[in-house]
Design an enzyme around this catalytic site. Structure first.
Site, mmCIF file in Angstrom:
data_model
loop_
_atom_site.group_PDB
_atom_site.id
_atom_site.type_symbol
_atom_site.label_atom_id
_atom_site.label_comp_id
_atom_site.label_asym_id
_atom_site.label_seq_id
_atom_site.Cartn_x
_atom_site.Cartn_y
_atom_site.Cartn_z
ATOM 1 C CD GLN A 80 -1.046 -0.827 3.615
ATOM 2 O OE1 GLN A 80 -2.258 -0.867 3.496
ATOM 3 N NE2 GLN A 80 -0.428 -1.321 4.677
ATOM 4 C CG ASP A 122 -6.060 -1.918 14.517
ATOM 5 O OD1 ASP A 122 -6.835 -1.290 13.775
ATOM 6 O OD2 ASP A 122 -5.143 -1.389 15.165
HETATM 7 N N1 AG3 Z 1 -7.986 0.841 11.142
HETATM 8 C C1 AG3 Z 1 -9.362 1.137 10.760
HETATM 9 C C2 AG3 Z 1 -9.459 2.325 9.886
HETATM 10 C C3 AG3 Z 1 -10.619 2.310 8.996
HETATM 11 C C4 AG3 Z 1 -10.828 3.702 8.525
HETATM 12 N N2 AG3 Z 1 -11.489 3.745 7.254
HETATM 13 C C5 AG3 Z 1 -11.462 4.802 6.465
HETATM 14 N N3 AG3 Z 1 -10.891 5.903 6.833
HETATM 15 N N4 AG3 Z 1 -12.041 4.718 5.306
HETATM 16 C C6 AG3 Z 1 -7.354 1.747 11.977
HETATM 17 C C7 AG3 Z 1 -5.974 1.380 12.352
HETATM 18 C C8 AG3 Z 1 -5.660 1.971 13.668
HETATM 19 N N5 AG3 Z 1 -4.763 1.180 14.415
#
Ligand code: AG3
Length: 297
Positions: free
Chosen positions: A34, A158
């Site tokens: 990514q 996560d």
């Molecule tokens: N992970 C979830 C983020 C999702 C947000 N989505 C978006 N902005 N479209 C977060 C990682 C934090 N440790």
């Protein structure tokens, strides 16, 4: 170089977008998985973005990480071994290590996320990567789950949105290998997206989890930097029905831990499972509440 006057906006979801004024672009890099950036934003301080999506910010990371971690870890009476899949910024690991756990294994696929976050967002992991109880593995979480002989009390996912590399983490196959890696009484929790803007994904997560786990419950938090603010998590139990511990018991567990929080409280723990009618309908597999169409549908 100053980027003041620049704005960051995610790619729109269902024709919806929010944007953040950027003071400075602190890190830009590409991994095999990514595009990674760390931005210093005016409203929320430093922010990690992956493929253009806001992942976490200094101002509101505590909401997401406390709700992803403390809800399952206070829900479980004695969490000792915890597995985190994703979470390369270390915010989840840090909250897990606030509990008296013996082992926290964190499997993150993208080493660049860990490196960028450790360097530019050190306050989010706050030393967690150096804790002797932490075992950080750079690798594929789905593969790890299939192979591991360890059994965990809690597994936390996560992840990014259910697209690209993360898509595999939202499938029934993945949920099956997660359930297999749970110890008796084990709990599984994941971020499950925006109930407003990713409603189909949330409904699919609820459906697929319920095909694998005997008890599944959605809970909510307000996370300002995420699309639509209102955000969902889903909790699943390996065995039996998920009952929320009484308020007094949660208070006892929180006090015994000595953990200081900014968002999580025993009241919030229990209230987070109170679902607006449209979210309850979604996770029951009904597309909408009659007469109350959802945005983007
Ligand atoms: N992970 C979830 C983020 C999702 C947000 N989505 C978006 N902005 N479209 C977060 C990682 C934090 N440790």
């Amino acid at each position: 170089m100053s980027d003041a006057g620049q704005w960051f906006a995610e790619p729109p979801i269902r024709g919806w977008q929010q944007r953040f004024q950027v003071r400075e672009r602190l890190f830009v890099g590409d991994s095999p998985y990514q595009h990674v950036e760390v931005l210093d934003t005016v409203p929320f301080g430093r922010m990690l973005t992956l493929d253009g999506a806001a992942q976490t910010t200094e101002a509101d990371e505590h909401v997401y990480h406390e709700m992803l971690v403390h809800v399952p870890l206070f829900q479980h009476p004695t969490p000792r071994r915890v597995l985190i899949i994703g979470g390369g910024d270390g915010g989840t690991l840090r909250r897990v290590l606030q509990h008296p756990v013996a082992l926290a294994v964190n499997v993150e696929i993208d080493e660049l996320v860990v490196r960028a976050a450790r360097e530019h967002l050190p306050g989010i992991s706050a030393g967690a990567f150096d804790d002797p109880r932490a075992q950080v593995i750079i690798g594929d979480g789905a593969h790890f789950l299939q192979e591991t002989e360890l059994r965990f009390d809690v597994i936390l996912v996560d992840s990014t949105d259910p697209v690209g590399a993360a898509k595999a983490l939202f499938s029934a196959d993945f949920f099956r290998s997660a359930r297999r890696a749970l110890a008796p009484g084990g709990l599984y929790a994941m971020q499950s997206g925006s109930p407003l803007l990713q409603s189909a994904e949330l409904a699919e997560v609820a459906r697929a989890l319920a095909s694998v786990f005997p008890s599944v419950r959605t809970y909510l938090a307000s996370i300002p930097a995420y699309p639509g603010v209102l955000w969902s998590f889903t909790l699943a139990a390996r065995d039996g029905a998920l009952e929320l511990p009484p308020q007094a018991e949660l208070e006892r567990r929180l006090a015994a831990s000595g953990i200081q929080t900014g968002y999580y409280t025993p009241e919030v723990h229990r209230a987070a499972f109170a679902l607006p009618a449209f979210v309850a309908a979604l996770v029951r597999g009904e597309p909408r509440v009659a007469g109350h169409p959802l945005p983007g549908r």
